[in-house]
Design a protein around this motif. Structure first.
Motif, mmCIF file in Angstrom:
data_model
loop_
_atom_site.group_PDB
_atom_site.id
_atom_site.type_symbol
_atom_site.label_atom_id
_atom_site.label_comp_id
_atom_site.label_asym_id
_atom_site.label_seq_id
_atom_site.Cartn_x
_atom_site.Cartn_y
_atom_site.Cartn_z
ATOM 1 N N GLN A 125 -19.695 2.592 13.520
ATOM 2 C CA GLN A 125 -18.794 3.730 13.630
ATOM 3 C C GLN A 125 -17.550 3.527 12.765
ATOM 4 N N ARG A 126 -17.127 2.273 12.638
ATOM 5 C CA ARG A 126 -15.924 1.970 11.862
ATOM 6 C C ARG A 126 -16.070 2.434 10.412
ATOM 7 N N GLN A 127 -17.263 2.366 9.870
ATOM 8 C CA GLN A 127 -17.473 2.809 8.488
ATOM 9 C C GLN A 127 -17.067 4.270 8.313
ATOM 10 N N GLU A 128 -17.323 5.082 9.312
ATOM 11 C CA GLU A 128 -17.010 6.511 9.226
ATOM 12 C C GLU A 128 -15.508 6.750 9.177
ATOM 13 N N PHE A 129 -14.747 5.844 9.791
ATOM 14 C CA PHE A 129 -13.293 6.023 9.870
ATOM 15 C C PHE A 129 -12.568 4.966 9.042
ATOM 16 N N ASP A 130 -13.229 4.454 8.011
ATOM 17 C CA ASP A 130 -12.645 3.369 7.238
ATOM 18 C C ASP A 130 -11.355 3.797 6.541
ATOM 19 N N ASP A 131 -11.273 5.026 6.058
ATOM 20 C CA ASP A 131 -10.055 5.477 5.378
ATOM 21 C C ASP A 131 -8.858 5.453 6.319
ATOM 22 N N GLU A 132 -9.081 5.833 7.576
ATOM 23 C CA GLU A 132 -7.976 5.820 8.540
ATOM 24 C C GLU A 132 -7.554 4.391 8.852
ATOM 25 N N LEU A 133 -8.539 3.510 9.022
ATOM 26 C CA LEU A 133 -8.205 2.106 9.257
ATOM 27 C C LEU A 133 -7.486 1.520 8.046
ATOM 28 N N LEU A 134 -7.889 1.929 6.840
ATOM 29 C CA LEU A 134 -7.264 1.429 5.618
ATOM 30 C C LEU A 134 -5.759 1.709 5.620
ATOM 31 N N ALA A 135 -5.355 2.859 6.090
ATOM 32 C CA ALA A 135 -3.930 3.188 6.123
ATOM 33 C C ALA A 135 -3.166 2.215 7.008
ATOM 34 N N HIS A 136 -3.750 1.836 8.130
ATOM 35 C CA HIS A 136 -3.103 0.866 9.020
ATOM 36 C C HIS A 136 -3.062 -0.518 8.368
ATOM 37 N N VAL A 137 -4.138 -0.889 7.686
ATOM 38 C CA VAL A 137 -4.180 -2.196 7.019
ATOM 39 C C VAL A 137 -3.105 -2.275 5.942
ATOM 40 N N MET A 138 -3.001 -1.234 5.131
ATOM 41 C CA MET A 138 -2.018 -1.251 4.045
ATOM 42 C C MET A 138 -0.596 -1.308 4.590
ATOM 43 N N ALA A 139 -0.330 -0.609 5.683
ATOM 44 C CA ALA A 139 1.000 -0.660 6.287
ATOM 45 C C ALA A 139 1.302 -2.054 6.822
ATOM 46 N N PHE A 140 0.310 -2.695 7.404
ATOM 47 C CA PHE A 140 0.481 -4.053 7.919
ATOM 48 C C PHE A 140 0.782 -5.032 6.786
ATOM 49 N N MET A 141 0.068 -4.914 5.681
ATOM 50 C CA MET A 141 0.216 -5.868 4.587
ATOM 51 C C MET A 141 1.567 -5.716 3.884
ATOM 52 N N ILE A 142 1.991 -4.491 3.654
ATOM 53 C CA ILE A 142 3.200 -4.301 2.845
ATOM 54 C C ILE A 142 4.474 -4.670 3.605
ATOM 55 N N GLU A 143 4.377 -4.809 4.898
ATOM 56 C CA GLU A 143 5.543 -5.199 5.694
ATOM 57 C C GLU A 143 5.750 -6.714 5.723
ATOM 58 N N ARG A 144 4.835 -7.480 5.098
ATOM 59 C CA ARG A 144 4.911 -8.933 5.167
ATOM 60 C C ARG A 144 4.856 -9.536 3.768
ATOM 61 N N THR A 145 5.487 -10.665 3.624
ATOM 62 C CA THR A 145 5.440 -11.362 2.337
ATOM 63 C C THR A 145 4.095 -12.054 2.173
ATOM 64 N N LYS A 146 3.833 -12.484 0.954
ATOM 65 C CA LYS A 146 2.593 -13.209 0.680
ATOM 66 C C LYS A 146 2.514 -14.474 1.529
ATOM 67 N N ASP A 147 3.604 -15.218 1.572
ATOM 68 C CA ASP A 147 3.591 -16.468 2.334
ATOM 69 C C ASP A 147 3.380 -16.210 3.824
ATOM 70 N N GLU A 148 3.974 -15.149 4.337
ATOM 71 C CA GLU A 148 3.795 -14.829 5.755
ATOM 72 C C GLU A 148 2.341 -14.505 6.062
ATOM 73 N N LEU A 149 1.692 -13.788 5.172
ATOM 74 C CA LEU A 149 0.287 -13.440 5.387
ATOM 75 C C LEU A 149 -0.606 -14.670 5.290
ATOM 76 N N VAL A 150 -0.385 -15.505 4.279
ATOM 77 C CA VAL A 150 -1.198 -16.710 4.128
ATOM 78 C C VAL A 150 -1.053 -17.615 5.347
#
Length: 801
Positions: free
Chosen positions: A273-298
């Motif tokens: 089911q997640r495949q059908e809503f991947d674009d919506e999940l992508l928006a949440h992923v991108m928001a999560f990533m851009i709020e953190r530095t590279k070192d914080e994510l690693v």
């Protein structure tokens, strides 16, 4: 003099390197042979480079510093080539097919006189076939191998990888194949001739996509750019770019990091089911990533076991703590009046533990005799690894790719999986619900696990561990790509393994190695590509976005180095009688492929994204061409309906030929500087000409007048590529669980010896009784192991993903 600072004493390479005394003649002018020779030289060989020159691309200063430091160099016209080769143990060449024969060095005749000689011929398309004489450049080569069709954003042109990766990849294949042949020579007294086609090397490694196109889709796999799906992609972080690459078992943990409301959302819980809503999940992923530095994510990776990575540049990595602790870099102190040239950092050994000669240091004195035909009676041509038993604990792609190649060279490879923790590739892709045992018919698994045996064994249970150690006692190699702590947690430490077999070779290939500050990080191929500096080299050039390659590129690069590590370790064992443990870090092997970029970084330069252009090969581009036919159902590439051709100009003569071909002879005399200034205009002219021709017609017309060009061969058409078909690269291996399809055959073509007969990939636990009965286990004991689920013929509670 090169100075190498190593803070971890366990990683200091103080012993005599395994190839000490080996004499290598390299006949080359480009990257592939030079890179192969450079790696052999690092492990102790004395290399003599015969510089031929000609129309092929010359090395840039950064490439020359990385590839040629420490090599003995002789101009072709100043040497007695026949005498040089007469004293050589290994001959490497990347000249046009037939060059050796034209200069009195026809390989089969050489081997008739000196059966112990190892010859590695690296060419764009192989020594035979209708396109054997086609010209190439790194961009053309990338287009011809099937990988470029997968690289780049779906709404843009396919994209050439930066750093001449197609050529470095050819050199890496040559390095791995040559070390295996040198081992074969030690074991049998016989050398061999490898016809290594860079096109075939690339065609053997399109991950799952080539098999998917042929087995399921009957159409090309489209490019997906930096984001294959929401939980597998590269995104902007607060201070650059970072990525996350989750398998299904890691996806829920990742979504929990984003937020409980995401992790508990029914649209995202079920993978289908997640495949059908991947674009919506992508928006949440991108928001999560851009709020953190590279070192914080690693930093999240080892804590949560979620594969995070950051796009590092070579300049960043020159100061990387993990590389410093593991002693990865060689420091070149060059004799130069320019102070900026006083100290250059370059990638050193691709893996520790075997002795390494830092770039610029003299080769060791020949202290060990390499046998020649006069020393032993040559046996009939045989597979170089025949009689070698390898216990394969690897999963996914990097390790299985390595052991597939070792099996093709004749090794007995026993793939060991736990009934409760099997190779994820068996069940990664959902199959039809009517298939009772889909784990035995996965095309991705079949592609990289053919010619192996299957043994299921739960190493977490004492009974399984005991059986494994009984196997170890009668084996030559154990190879694993678990997390750094898994073997120790299973009680299978070096002391335990060596306690039952003191000449055992153990190859560990964790993503970041088993030592150092990143040892607990989780990483798949794209993470390795980001963290190694490789990804920073590629981009369209009109934005600041780095672009990952279309496959998990770190995996096959790590796998090829694991083949070399295995062969070199067995050579060292042959000479010393001692086994060893190689702590291979896949990130380090990937950084080695970006060697010239590290030289540039030491000189204060950051990577430049050239897109599909090149600073010296002008014009160069990827041009939209016509489809094969309007009614061809495979003509569209599922993106913009277009097909592509790469054309690359190396010199003024080639430009004159192309200008005349496209009907603009008035521009034929433009020099390099003029072509650089007018690149946009020339691209439009070439693009208009290509638009009236299919990619095949355009490329064939260019090659006919001496201009390097190739269609961008996609993952479906590659199976009908005339060169690959003519050379018999594709094979049909009978498999009762699967319908017939064309899969890749031998990656390295042995011209003078027999080829291994390919077998289908093994069914789960197919060889349990054969292998365990040979250990002396009786039927009652096998039944008890089955009852305890130590062994099984099906995974326990299999799921998808």
């Amino acid at each position: 003099m090169a100075v190498r600072d190593v803070s971890d004493p366990d990683l200091v390479d103080t012993e005599l390197p395994p190839l000490a005394g080996l004499r290598v003649v390299e006949i080359g002018g480009g990257i592939p042979a030079a890179f192969c020779a450079r790696q052999l030289r690092g492990f102790g060989a004395h290399t003599i480079r015969v510089e031929v020159g000609g129309d092929e691309p010359s090395l840039t200063p950064d490439e020359a510093t990385f590839l040629l430091t420490g090599a003995e160099r002789i101009a072709f016209h100043d040497c007695d080539l026949e005498s040089l080769v007469a004293d050589a143990d290994v001959l490497i060449e990347d000249q046009a097919p037939g060059w050796l024969a034209a200069h009195g060095l026809e390989p089969t005749a050489l081997l008739a006189r000196r059966p112990e000689l190892v010859i590695t011929s690296i060419s764009p398309f192989g020594q035979s076939g209708p396109r054997a004489q086609w010209l190439t450049t790194p961009a053309v080569q990338f287009a011809a191998g099937g990988l470029m069709s997968l690289t780049g954003e779906p709404h843009r042109t396919p994209l050439v990888t930066g750093g001449s990766q197609a050529f470095f990849l050819g050199g890496l294949h040559a390095f791995a194949a040559t070390t295996a042949l040198v081992l074969g020579r030690l074991r049998t007294g016989r050398g061999d001739w490898i016809d290594l086609s860079m096109q075939e090397c690339a065609a053997s490694m399109p991950e799952l996509y080539g098999a998917q196109s042929e087995y399921v889709l009957q159409a090309p796999v489209p490019r997906s750019g930096n984001s294959v799906r929401a939980a597998w992609g590269v995104y902007r972080a607060a201070d650059g770019f970072a990525g996350v690459c989750c398998l299904e078992r890691q996806a829920h943990t990742f979504m929990r990091l984003i937020g409980d409301e995401i992790a508990d959302d029914p649209r995202f819980i079920d993978p289908t089911q997640r495949q059908e809503f991947d674009d919506e999940l992508l928006a949440h992923v991108m928001a999560f990533m851009i709020e953190r530095t590279k070192d914080e994510l690693v930093a999240l990776s080892p804590v949560h076991r979620v594969p995070f990575g950051a796009v590092r540049t070579p300049r960043e990595l020159l100061h990387d703590e993990a590389y410093a602790q593991r002693g990865f870099f060689d420091r070149l102190r060059l004799a130069d009046d320019d102070a900026s040239e006083a100290s250059i950092m370059v990638p050193g050994r691709p893996f520790p533990g075997l002795g390494w000669v830092p770039a610029g240091d003299p080769s060791p004195e020949p202290s060990v005799h390499w046998p020649r035909a006069t020393d032993r009676h040559p046996s009939p041509p045989a597979l170089p690894l025949a009689g070698i038993r390898i216990l394969d604990l690897t999963m996914m792609w990097a390790g299985p790719y390595a052991t597939k190649l070792l099996a093709e060279l004749g090794a007995e490879v026993i793939k060991i999986e736990s009934p409760s923790a099997w190779d994820n590739i068996r069940t990664l892709i959902a199959q039809d619900a009517s298939i009772a045992d889909p784990w035995n018919s996965a095309y991705y698994f079949n592609e990289y696990n053919h010619s192996k045996k299957s043994l299921t064994l739960d190493l977490a249970q004492p009974a399984g561990r005991d059986v494994f150690l009984r196997l170890v006692a009668d084996s030559d190699v154990v190879i694993e790509n678990y997390r750094a702590d898994v073997m120790d947690n299973l009680g299978l430490t070096d002391d335990v393994l060596r306690g039952v077999n003191d000449d055992l070779v153990v190859i560990s290939m964790a993503g970041f190695g088993k030592t150092g500050p990143l040892r607990n990080h989780v990483g798949f191929g794209p993470i390795i590509e980001m963290m190694s500096g490789l990804m920073s080299l590629t981009g369209y050039g009109d934005d600041d976005i780095p672009v990952k390659s279309g496959i998990s590129y770190g995996d096959p690069v790590g796998g090829l180095n694991a083949v070399a590590a295995t062969a070199l370790s067995l050579i060292a064992r042959h000479r010393s009688g001692n086994g060893r443990h190689i702590d291979l870090a896949q990130r380090e092997t990937a950084s080695t492929m970006a060697g010239p970029a590290f030289v540039a970084a030491s000189r204060g330069k950051d990577p430049i994204h050239w897109g599909n252009r090149h600073p010296q090969f002008v014009p160069q581009g990827c041009y939209l061409a016509a489809d094969a036919a309007p009614d061809d159902p495979s003509a569209a590439d599922h993106q913009d309906g277009g097909r592509w051709v790469v054309i690359s100009i190396v010199n003024d003569r080639q430009w004159g030929a192309l200008a005349t071909l496209i009907g603009r002879a008035d521009l034929a005399t433009l020099d390099l500087l003029a072509r650089q200034r007018r690149h946009d205009e020339l691209d439009r002219l070439i693009g208009d000409w290509c638009a009236e021709r299919t990619p095949e017609e355009a490329a064939e017309s260019c090659q006919a007048v001496g201009v390097p060009a190739s269609p961008v061969i996609d993952t479906y058409r590659m199976h009908d590529d005339p060169q690959l078909v003519a050379r018999g690269f594709w094979v049909r291996v009978p498999n009762e669980k699967m319908h017939s399809y064309r899969q890749s055959g031998h990656t390295w073509r042995r011209v003078t010896g027999v080829q291994h007969r390919l077998r289908r990939s093994p069914w789960f636990g197919e060889h349990n009784h054969e292998l365990l009965s040979a250990l002396g286990l009786r039927d009652a004991e096998l039944a008890a192991l089955e009852d305890a689920r130590v062994i099984a013929d099906a995974p326990i509670n299999p799921g998808v993903g």
